[in-house]
Enzyme design. Structure first.
Site, PDB file in Angstrom:
ATOM      1  N   LYS A   1      96.084  37.359  28.992  1.00 37.62           N
ATOM      2  CA  LYS A   1      94.959  38.262  28.672  1.00 37.62           C
ATOM      3  C   LYS A   1      93.686  37.818  29.393  1.00 37.62           C
ATOM      4  O   LYS A   1      92.995  38.633  30.000  1.00 37.62           O
ATOM      5  CB  LYS A   1      94.765  38.260  27.146  1.00 37.62           C
ATOM      6  CG  LYS A   1      93.631  39.121  26.651  1.00 37.62           C
ATOM      7  CD  LYS A   1      93.869  39.616  25.237  1.00 37.62           C
ATOM      8  CE  LYS A   1      93.739  38.535  24.180  1.00 37.62           C
ATOM      9  NZ  LYS A   1      92.331  38.211  23.870  1.00 37.62           N
TER      10      LYS A   1
ATOM     11  N   GLY B   1      86.429  40.362  22.653  1.00 36.67           N
ATOM     12  CA  GLY B   1      85.277  39.480  22.841  1.00 36.67           C
ATOM     13  C   GLY B   1      85.149  39.069  24.294  1.00 36.67           C
ATOM     14  O   GLY B   1      84.035  39.007  24.846  1.00 36.67           O
TER      15      GLY B   1
ATOM     16  N   GLN C   1      84.126  31.969  27.440  1.00 36.99           N
ATOM     17  CA  GLN C   1      83.473  33.277  27.570  1.00 36.99           C
ATOM     18  C   GLN C   1      82.003  33.105  27.917  1.00 36.99           C
ATOM     19  O   GLN C   1      81.473  33.817  28.769  1.00 36.99           O
ATOM     20  CB  GLN C   1      83.630  34.071  26.270  1.00 36.99           C
ATOM     21  CG  GLN C   1      85.088  34.447  25.998  1.00 36.99           C
ATOM     22  CD  GLN C   1      85.297  35.140  24.667  1.00 36.99           C
ATOM     23  OE1 GLN C   1      84.361  35.271  23.875  1.00 36.99           O
ATOM     24  NE2 GLN C   1      86.515  35.566  24.409  1.00 36.99           N
TER      25      GLN C   1
ATOM     26  N   ASP D   1      93.093  29.374  20.541  1.00 37.28           N
ATOM     27  CA  ASP D   1      93.707  30.626  20.060  1.00 37.28           C
ATOM     28  C   ASP D   1      95.010  30.397  19.288  1.00 37.28           C
ATOM     29  O   ASP D   1      95.597  31.352  18.779  1.00 37.28           O
ATOM     30  CB  ASP D   1      93.975  31.556  21.243  1.00 37.28           C
ATOM     31  CG  ASP D   1      92.676  32.039  21.884  1.00 37.28           C
ATOM     32  OD1 ASP D   1      91.660  32.142  21.167  1.00 37.28           O
ATOM     33  OD2 ASP D   1      92.668  32.291  23.098  1.00 37.28           O
TER      34      ASP D   1
ATOM     35  N   LYS E   1      86.230  34.178  15.385  1.00 39.75           N
ATOM     36  CA  LYS E   1      87.205  34.842  16.259  1.00 39.75           C
ATOM     37  C   LYS E   1      87.386  36.296  15.784  1.00 39.75           C
ATOM     38  O   LYS E   1      86.529  36.819  15.087  1.00 39.75           O
ATOM     39  CB  LYS E   1      88.516  34.050  16.248  1.00 39.75           C
ATOM     40  CG  LYS E   1      88.375  32.671  16.904  1.00 39.75           C
ATOM     41  CD  LYS E   1      88.076  32.805  18.372  1.00 39.75           C
ATOM     42  CE  LYS E   1      87.861  31.469  19.041  1.00 39.75           C
ATOM     43  NZ  LYS E   1      87.390  31.631  20.426  1.00 39.75           N
TER      44      LYS E   1
ATOM     45  N   ARG F   1      89.339  32.986  10.986  1.00 35.70           N
ATOM     46  CA  ARG F   1      90.751  32.559  10.959  1.00 35.70           C
ATOM     47  C   ARG F   1      91.016  31.424   9.978  1.00 35.70           C
ATOM     48  O   ARG F   1      92.153  31.296   9.482  1.00 35.70           O
ATOM     49  CB  ARG F   1      91.216  32.185  12.378  1.00 35.70           C
ATOM     50  CG  ARG F   1      91.363  33.410  13.240  1.00 35.70           C
ATOM     51  CD  ARG F   1      91.884  33.140  14.623  1.00 35.70           C
ATOM     52  NE  ARG F   1      92.158  34.427  15.278  1.00 35.70           N
ATOM     53  CZ  ARG F   1      92.294  34.591  16.586  1.00 35.70           C
ATOM     54  NH1 ARG F   1      92.192  33.545  17.401  1.00 35.70           N
ATOM     55  NH2 ARG F   1      92.550  35.777  17.083  1.00 35.70           N
TER      56      ARG F   1
ATOM     57  N   ARG G   1      96.415  37.815  16.073  1.00 34.40           N
ATOM     58  CA  ARG G   1      97.111  36.514  16.019  1.00 34.40           C
ATOM     59  C   ARG G   1      97.472  36.120  14.585  1.00 34.40           C
ATOM     60  O   ARG G   1      98.456  35.428  14.352  1.00 34.40           O
ATOM     61  CB  ARG G   1      96.278  35.436  16.692  1.00 34.40           C
ATOM     62  CG  ARG G   1      96.030  35.739  18.171  1.00 34.40           C
ATOM     63  CD  ARG G   1      95.668  34.514  18.976  1.00 34.40           C
ATOM     64  NE  ARG G   1      95.015  34.877  20.218  1.00 34.40           N
ATOM     65  CZ  ARG G   1      95.631  35.335  21.314  1.00 34.40           C
ATOM     66  NH1 ARG G   1      96.939  35.485  21.309  1.00 34.40           N
ATOM     67  NH2 ARG G   1      94.956  35.651  22.392  1.00 34.40           N
TER      68      ARG G   1
HETATM   69  C1  S3P Z   1      88.673  33.338  26.162  1.00 37.63           C
HETATM   70  C2  S3P Z   1      88.001  32.271  25.634  1.00 37.63           C
HETATM   71  C3  S3P Z   1      88.135  31.851  24.234  1.00 37.63           C
HETATM   72  C4  S3P Z   1      89.384  32.429  23.588  1.00 37.63           C
HETATM   73  C5  S3P Z   1      89.538  33.883  23.884  1.00 37.63           C
HETATM   74  C6  S3P Z   1      89.640  34.124  25.377  1.00 37.63           C
HETATM   75  C7  S3P Z   1      88.443  33.698  27.575  1.00 37.63           C
HETATM   76  O1  S3P Z   1      87.010  32.316  23.502  1.00 37.63           O
HETATM   77  O2  S3P Z   1      89.345  32.215  22.202  1.00 37.63           O
HETATM   78  O3  S3P Z   1      90.698  34.393  23.263  1.00 37.63           O
HETATM   79  O4  S3P Z   1      89.212  34.506  28.133  1.00 37.63           O
HETATM   80  O5  S3P Z   1      87.486  33.175  28.170  1.00 37.63           O
HETATM   81  P1  S3P Z   1      85.654  31.446  23.377  1.00 37.63           P
HETATM   82  O6  S3P Z   1      84.991  31.454  24.712  1.00 37.63           O
HETATM   83  O7  S3P Z   1      84.851  32.170  22.330  1.00 37.63           O
HETATM   84  O8  S3P Z   1      86.091  30.084  22.944  1.00 37.63           O
END
Ligand code: S3P
Length: 434
Positions: free
Chosen positions: A25, A98, A173, A319, A346, A350, A391
């Protein structure tokens, strides 16, 4: 799709087979974004046909990028160049994602036009201040609803400047939003992390020809370059594979082979923890696919025992906690989780949802502000809520395999955000989900 989609996962004997898990993803989101901003035509193979990543592709279509889908899990993206996007004709819906919303916020902060980002009920409760604040320090103008929540309004026409960032939370992110804004910011953009997180944005910028320096926990780039189209091959998502790694570990008599799973070390923390618990998971046929390490994973059932989860692994398995909670509930003895307050922000809280659900299945669990203590051994039949969190829903399907009777799980439709075809793949190897 109904918000009240209910699944019932039943106890089963052994799990068997060789599975191909859908594409990653995180990588699929980034591939669409960089291909859209590149010059030339990029093809993406192994693209995740999930609702989250399709929402990202739709966002770029609405900003004038031609994206073809010649077959499932394939996209051909006609890049418009760094300055070729056009304003969408209304708010951009990021759905449940997100990653989509936070990365788009960084990327859109550097455009000439205004944008508005909206999301579903879950995304509308997730904190955006963590991206708004560093982007504002680069000159972006972004407003949010009360409490720093979506919807977001991103002003166009701001002149961004590079900055040095040390985000308080370990978040790929946040790092990625900053780096994507950095493509449009005069000077040097640098990010130093409290704990290293997945480096897909860094690796992919490099693959698209943008000079970037990065290492464990830091990245640095400058403006003034171009992205050149390239072909991307997306490995299977480790986070989706994780449900099968735990399932085959805890159901006696199981053996599964998972093909070409992404093995980026910033994603595979769960492997380390499962092995500490006694799991039998072998990595075969190590190779690289599209610049990412991949391997086939062979998992056989094993007697798991409780452990203290090392805090140093939390970011590398961020995750995977819902399914780790299930492994802990099925294991012998006590598992302690700490240093994971991020789990509260999340797709759902969770820690709260797993504590509530496992307690409903008779598991002794103590919820803490930043983790939990789980007493493993026995999982009873019962009914749990997923809070629309993909999840959580899949984790409780795994719990149902070894429960004393059926586990009913409410609100499962969002599994389609990250794992289309989960039920068919799972039932095909021995799950019994109705
Ligand atoms: C992700 C970063 C993570 C992860 C999310 C995907 C990404 O989030 O939990 O499912 O693709 O950069 P965070 O940056 O909030 O830790």
């Amino acid at each position: 799709m109904s918000a009240s989609l209910r699944w019932c996962s039943q106890p089963t004997r052994g799990l068997h087979g060789a599975l191909r898990i859908p594409g990653d993803k995180s990588i699929s989101h980034r591939a669409i974004m960089l291909a859209a901003l590149a010059e030339g035509v990029s093809s993406i193979d192994g693209f995740l046909e999930g609702e989250d990543t399709r929402a990202t592709a739709r966002a770029f279509s609405r900003m004038g990028v031609q994206i073809e889908a010649p077959s499932s899990a394939r996209r051909v993206v006609h890049g418009v160049g760094l300055h070729g996007l056009k304003a969408a004709d209304g708010p951009i819906d990021c759905g449940n994602a997100g990653t989509g919303m936070r990365l788009l916020t960084g990327l859109l902060a550097g455009q000439a036009f205004d944008s508005r980002l909206v999301g579903d009920a879950s995304l509308s409760r997730r904190p955006m201040h963590r991206v708004i604040e560093p982007l504002a320090r680069m000159g972006a103008r972004i407003s949010a609803a009360d409490g720093g929540l979506p919807p977001l309004h991103i002003r166009g026409g701001c002149s961004l400047h590079g900055a040095r960032h040390e985000p308080a939370v370990a978040s790929a992110q946040v790092k990625s939003a900053i780096l994507l804004a950095g493509l449009y910011a005069q000077g040097t953009t640098e990010v130093y992390e409290v704990q290293p997180t997945r480096d897909y944005t860094e690796r992919m910028l490099e693959a698209f020809g943008w000079p970037i320096e990065f290492g464990s926990g830091w990245a640095r780039l400058e403006d003034g370059h171009r992205l050149q189209a390239t072909d991307v091959s997306v490995p299977a998502d480790f986070s989706s594979a994780a449900f099968f790694l735990v399932a085959a570990s805890i159901v006696p008599g199981s053996q599964l082979l998972l093909h070409a799973v992404g093995m980026n070390p910033r994603r595979t923390g769960l492997l380390g923890v499962l092995r500490l618990m006694g799991a039998d998971i072998r990595e075969e046929n190590h190779r690289t696919q599209g610049g990412e390490p991949v391997a086939d994973l062979r998992v056989r059932s094993a007697a798991l025992h409780g452990v203290d989860v090392p805090e140093s692994l939390v970011a590398d398995m961020i995750d995977e906690f819902p399914v780790l909670f299930v492994a802990a509930a099925a294991a012998d003895g006590t598992t302690r989780i700490s240093g994971a307050p991020e789990l509260r922000v999340k797709e759902s809280d969770r820690l709260a949802m797993m504590a509530r659900g496992l307690a409903a299945l008779g598991v002794h669990i103590e919820e803490h502000a930043d983790g939990a203590v789980i007493q493993g051994g026995r999982i009873a039949a019962g009914q749990v809520e997923s809070a629309g969190d993909h999840r959580i829903a899949m984790a409780f399907c795994v719990a149902g395999l070894v429960a004393e009777g059926p586990v009913a799980i409410d609100d499962c439709s969002n599994v389609a955000t990250s794992f289309p075809g989960f039920v068919d793949l799972a039932n095909g190897c021995g799950f019994a989900i109705r």
